[in-house]
Design a protein around this motif. Structure first.
Motif, short mmCIF file in Angstrom:
data_model
loop_
_atom_site.label_atom_id
_atom_site.label_comp_id
_atom_site.label_asym_id
_atom_site.label_seq_id
_atom_site.Cartn_x
_atom_site.Cartn_y
_atom_site.Cartn_z
N GLU A 27 7.04 -1.25 -34.93
CA GLU A 27 8.25 -0.67 -34.18
C GLU A 27 8.28 -0.89 -32.61
O GLU A 27 9.08 -0.65 -31.79
N ARG A 30 9.17 -4.08 -31.82
CA ARG A 30 10.85 -3.63 -32.18
C ARG A 30 12.19 -3.76 -30.71
O ARG A 30 12.35 -3.74 -30.19
N GLU A 66 9.48 -7.35 -42.47
CA GLU A 66 10.69 -7.97 -43.09
C GLU A 66 11.93 -7.61 -42.03
O GLU A 66 12.32 -8.10 -41.60
N GLU A 67 11.91 -6.20 -41.46
CA GLU A 67 12.92 -5.29 -40.72
C GLU A 67 12.54 -6.31 -39.33
O GLU A 67 13.73 -6.68 -38.30
N THR A 68 10.95 -6.65 -39.31
CA THR A 68 10.81 -7.09 -37.60
C THR A 68 11.64 -8.09 -37.80
O THR A 68 12.29 -9.01 -36.79
N HIS A 70 13.24 -9.93 -39.74
CA HIS A 70 15.17 -9.73 -39.57
C HIS A 70 15.84 -9.41 -38.48
O HIS A 70 17.11 -10.17 -37.24
#
Length: 82
Positions: A27, A30, A66-68, A70
């Motif tokens: 986090e 990100r 995957e969030e990172t 993306h």
């Protein structure tokens, strides 16, 4: 939060401090990528992502979530349109 209030420098400072204590807190990576993107600093977005990827691989033997991934792709694509 800090980014929503436009306090990108404070966001960067705090994220770096967090990562100084925990190199695997995605986090924080990100948030750093978002803050540098707001500063139109594509090079730092890329550098932060690579640091995230390398830290996760070295410390935990895993790839970024995957969030990172993306978010990184989205920010780099948007930066290409500056």
């Amino acid at each position: 939060m800090l980014l929503e209030r436009g306090e990108t420098e404070e966001c960067i400072t705090l994220s770096v401090r967090i990562l100084g204590k925990d190199r695997c807190w995605e986090e924080a990576y990100r948030l750093l990528m978002k803050a540098y993107h707001r500063q139109n600093n594509r090079a730092m977005v890329i550098r932060v992502y690579k640091k995230c990827r390398d830290s996760l691989k070295a410390e935990l033997g895993v790839s970024p979530a995957e969030e990172t991934v993306h978010l990184f792709k989205k920010l780099v694509a948007a930066a290409d349109n500056f």
